[in-house]
Design a protein around this motif. Sequence first.
Motif, PDB file in Angstrom:
ATOM      1  N   ARG A  75       0.900  -1.088  -0.116  1.00 57.54           N
ATOM      2  CA  ARG A  75      -0.154   0.070  -0.099  1.00 57.54           C
ATOM      3  C   ARG A  75       0.882   1.298   0.096  1.00 57.54           C
ATOM      4  O   ARG A  75       1.771   1.209   0.877  1.00 57.54           O
ATOM      5  CB  ARG A  75      -0.999   0.085   1.260  1.00 57.54           C
ATOM      6  N   ILE A  76       0.554   1.984  -0.919  1.00 64.17           N
ATOM      7  CA  ILE A  76       1.348   3.413  -0.980  1.00 64.17           C
ATOM      8  C   ILE A  76       0.422   4.490  -0.585  1.00 64.17           C
ATOM      9  O   ILE A  76      -0.633   4.732  -1.332  1.00 64.17           O
ATOM     10  CB  ILE A  76       2.002   3.701  -2.492  1.00 64.17           C
ATOM     11  N   GLN A  77       0.843   5.317   0.304  1.00 63.60           N
ATOM     12  CA  GLN A  77      -0.281   6.366   0.783  1.00 63.60           C
ATOM     13  C   GLN A  77       0.315   7.580   0.216  1.00 63.60           C
ATOM     14  O   GLN A  77       1.384   8.016   0.608  1.00 63.60           O
ATOM     15  CB  GLN A  77      -0.178   6.508   2.370  1.00 63.60           C
ATOM     16  N   PHE A  78      -0.136   8.243  -0.791  1.00 60.94           N
ATOM     17  CA  PHE A  78       0.371   9.392  -1.254  1.00 60.94           C
ATOM     18  C   PHE A  78       0.121  10.471  -0.665  1.00 60.94           C
ATOM     19  O   PHE A  78      -1.061  10.888  -0.189  1.00 60.94           O
ATOM     20  CB  PHE A  78      -0.173   9.533  -2.889  1.00 60.94           C
ATOM     21  N   THR A  79       1.047  11.401  -0.723  1.00 59.19           N
ATOM     22  CA  THR A  79       1.025  12.785   0.119  1.00 59.19           C
ATOM     23  C   THR A  79       1.808  13.671  -0.625  1.00 59.19           C
ATOM     24  O   THR A  79       2.709  13.390  -1.657  1.00 59.19           O
ATOM     25  CB  THR A  79       1.708  12.579   1.455  1.00 59.19           C
ATOM     26  N   PRO A  80       1.612  14.842  -0.771  1.00 62.49           N
ATOM     27  CA  PRO A  80       2.121  16.123  -1.544  1.00 62.49           C
ATOM     28  C   PRO A  80       3.411  16.289  -1.218  1.00 62.49           C
ATOM     29  O   PRO A  80       3.967  16.921  -2.371  1.00 62.49           O
ATOM     30  CB  PRO A  80       1.521  17.369  -0.902  1.00 62.49           C
ATOM     31  N   LYS A 103      17.711   0.079  -4.248  1.00 66.73           N
ATOM     32  CA  LYS A 103      16.759  -0.161  -3.304  1.00 66.73           C
ATOM     33  C   LYS A 103      15.280   0.050  -3.878  1.00 66.73           C
ATOM     34  O   LYS A 103      14.885   0.947  -4.499  1.00 66.73           O
ATOM     35  CB  LYS A 103      16.835   0.686  -2.062  1.00 66.73           C
ATOM     36  N   ARG A 104      14.730  -1.334  -4.105  1.00 68.97           N
ATOM     37  CA  ARG A 104      13.503  -1.070  -4.655  1.00 68.97           C
ATOM     38  C   ARG A 104      12.280  -0.473  -3.756  1.00 68.97           C
ATOM     39  O   ARG A 104      12.242  -0.620  -2.707  1.00 68.97           O
ATOM     40  CB  ARG A 104      13.099  -2.744  -5.108  1.00 68.97           C
ATOM     41  N   GLY A 105      11.534   0.139  -4.508  1.00 68.45           N
ATOM     42  CA  GLY A 105      10.325   0.774  -3.887  1.00 68.45           C
ATOM     43  C   GLY A 105       9.022  -0.076  -3.733  1.00 68.45           C
ATOM     44  O   GLY A 105       9.105  -1.056  -4.122  1.00 68.45           O
ATOM     45  N   PRO A 106       8.024   0.282  -3.271  1.00 69.36           N
ATOM     46  CA  PRO A 106       6.734  -0.401  -3.033  1.00 69.36           C
ATOM     47  C   PRO A 106       6.052  -0.819  -4.042  1.00 69.36           C
ATOM     48  O   PRO A 106       5.219  -1.538  -4.069  1.00 69.36           O
ATOM     49  CB  PRO A 106       5.930   0.594  -2.078  1.00 69.36           C
ATOM     50  N   ILE A 107       6.526  -0.072  -5.230  1.00 70.27           N
ATOM     51  CA  ILE A 107       5.579  -0.647  -6.368  1.00 70.27           C
ATOM     52  C   ILE A 107       6.206  -2.038  -6.784  1.00 70.27           C
ATOM     53  O   ILE A 107       5.208  -2.595  -7.602  1.00 70.27           O
ATOM     54  CB  ILE A 107       6.155   0.423  -7.546  1.00 70.27           C
ATOM     55  N   PHE A 108       7.213  -2.532  -6.368  1.00 70.60           N
ATOM     56  CA  PHE A 108       7.526  -3.906  -6.833  1.00 70.60           C
ATOM     57  C   PHE A 108       6.738  -5.124  -5.870  1.00 70.60           C
ATOM     58  O   PHE A 108       7.060  -5.298  -4.623  1.00 70.60           O
ATOM     59  CB  PHE A 108       9.039  -4.061  -6.370  1.00 70.60           C
ATOM     60  N   SER A 109       5.271  -5.074  -6.194  1.00 73.61           N
ATOM     61  CA  SER A 109       4.734  -6.158  -5.532  1.00 73.61           C
ATOM     62  C   SER A 109       3.795  -6.632  -6.717  1.00 73.61           C
ATOM     63  O   SER A 109       3.596  -5.735  -7.762  1.00 73.61           O
ATOM     64  CB  SER A 109       3.748  -5.162  -4.506  1.00 73.61           C
ATOM     65  N   ASN A 110       2.909  -7.748  -6.343  1.00 71.51           N
ATOM     66  CA  ASN A 110       1.707  -7.879  -7.369  1.00 71.51           C
ATOM     67  C   ASN A 110       0.610  -7.195  -7.445  1.00 71.51           C
ATOM     68  O   ASN A 110       0.049  -6.891  -8.563  1.00 71.51           O
ATOM     69  CB  ASN A 110       1.473  -9.421  -6.983  1.00 71.51           C
ATOM     70  N   LEU A 111       0.237  -6.880  -6.313  1.00 66.25           N
ATOM     71  CA  LEU A 111      -0.990  -6.030  -6.285  1.00 66.25           C
ATOM     72  C   LEU A 111      -0.528  -4.588  -5.543  1.00 66.25           C
ATOM     73  O   LEU A 111      -0.078  -4.705  -4.247  1.00 66.25           O
ATOM     74  CB  LEU A 111      -2.269  -6.572  -5.231  1.00 66.25           C
ATOM     75  N   VAL A 112      -0.829  -3.530  -5.966  1.00 64.86           N
ATOM     76  CA  VAL A 112      -0.447  -2.376  -5.387  1.00 64.86           C
ATOM     77  C   VAL A 112      -1.670  -1.276  -5.217  1.00 64.86           C
ATOM     78  O   VAL A 112      -2.549  -1.194  -6.087  1.00 64.86           O
ATOM     79  CB  VAL A 112       0.516  -1.372  -6.338  1.00 64.86           C
ATOM     80  N   LEU A 113      -1.828  -0.896  -4.080  1.00 64.78           N
ATOM     81  CA  LEU A 113      -2.785   0.050  -3.421  1.00 64.78           C
ATOM     82  C   LEU A 113      -2.259   1.542  -3.332  1.00 64.78           C
ATOM     83  O   LEU A 113      -1.551   1.706  -2.694  1.00 64.78           O
ATOM     84  CB  LEU A 113      -3.358  -0.384  -2.197  1.00 64.78           C
ATOM     85  N   ALA A 114      -2.757   1.997  -4.356  1.00 66.24           N
ATOM     86  CA  ALA A 114      -2.077   3.781  -4.588  1.00 66.24           C
ATOM     87  C   ALA A 114      -3.295   4.291  -3.985  1.00 66.24           C
ATOM     88  O   ALA A 114      -4.261   4.767  -4.512  1.00 66.24           O
ATOM     89  CB  ALA A 114      -2.035   4.041  -5.988  1.00 66.24           C
ATOM     90  N   ASP A 115      -3.233   4.703  -2.625  1.00 68.79           N
ATOM     91  CA  ASP A 115      -4.058   5.457  -1.908  1.00 68.79           C
ATOM     92  C   ASP A 115      -4.133   6.778  -1.924  1.00 68.79           C
ATOM     93  O   ASP A 115      -3.055   7.446  -1.842  1.00 68.79           O
ATOM     94  CB  ASP A 115      -4.048   4.788  -0.446  1.00 68.79           C
TER      95      ASP A 115
END
Length: 335
Positions: A75-80, A103-115
């Motif tokens: 899960r990626i919690q987007f902020t300004p 260093k890989r970011g959280p986008i490296f996943s099968n299912l990504v929640l872009a909140d």
Amino acid sequence: MNAPQLDEQIAKYSRICNRLSDEVARLLVGQERMVSRLLIGLITGGHVLLEGVPGLAKTLTVSSLAKSIRTDFSRIQFTPDMLPADVIGTEIFNPKDATYSVKRGPIFSNLVLADEINRAPAKVQAALLEAMQEKQVTIGTETFRFAEPFLVMATQNPIEQEGTYPLPEAQVDRFMLKTSVAYPSREDERKIVDRIAGGKPVPEITPVATPEEILETRAVVEKVWCDDKVRDYAVDVVRATRPSDSTPGQPTEGSTPAFENMIEMGASPRASIFLLKAGKAHAFLDGRSYVTPHDIKSLAPDVLRHRIVLTYEAEAEGKTVDSLLQDLLDNVPVP
């Protein structure tokens, strides 16, 4: 593959989707339409964007569906104040041996929640473009492909709310579906209050499907039969959203003259592809091995609403994208 064999496969693999929806329903009250659109994205590999005011269980629904599959989830919690490296990762310098490591970011996943994806600035949103379209990212000089299945399920608040940034057209076009999440009915809201505020323990979501089953289901959905007349209807619906071609003043063949002054920018051919794929998935979830015009008509608003830009004239008349799409669908002949 003959029709009886396809019907047998559809019956077998549709049970996987039923298990997923039943598992989510253990925690979620109502919102069956939102769940069905997420399942359509899941079994076609198309990204899904959910829009609605805070508090409508968008995040809960996406995370519950992800947890019901035995796979990686982030899960990626987007902020300004986010940076692109916070999403895709970055290179880190190791002073000990004077080398760089990734260093890989959280986008490296099968299912990504872009909140709350529209709370991030343009640079961060642009970082998702390559990931969503090419299913890969480039960090430094290295390109990394994602493991399948890869799916971005995003939520966003209405753009009128404070602290939000409109998604660029190039990015929003990458989403297969954009679903507007409505308030629950009075009956459903009462059930929500009883369940959450009643002091009862919240059920835990358990995995009921595997990534391999999801990929096998996608292969079956691709085999759903679609008649040429239904394909033509899907193309006609999309082309009706285009006010003109590259020659100023020349209407696009198949466009609807009544809407010529209402639409500034119509849907691209990507919409035709997504509409047909979504129609196949809709038929599959309904247990059918063939697509009907109703499947296309039902999914058209979700496929098209984020790909159409209204003119100032349409906005001055109080038109919305959804109301215009409904008028357009009423005008395109159904086979």
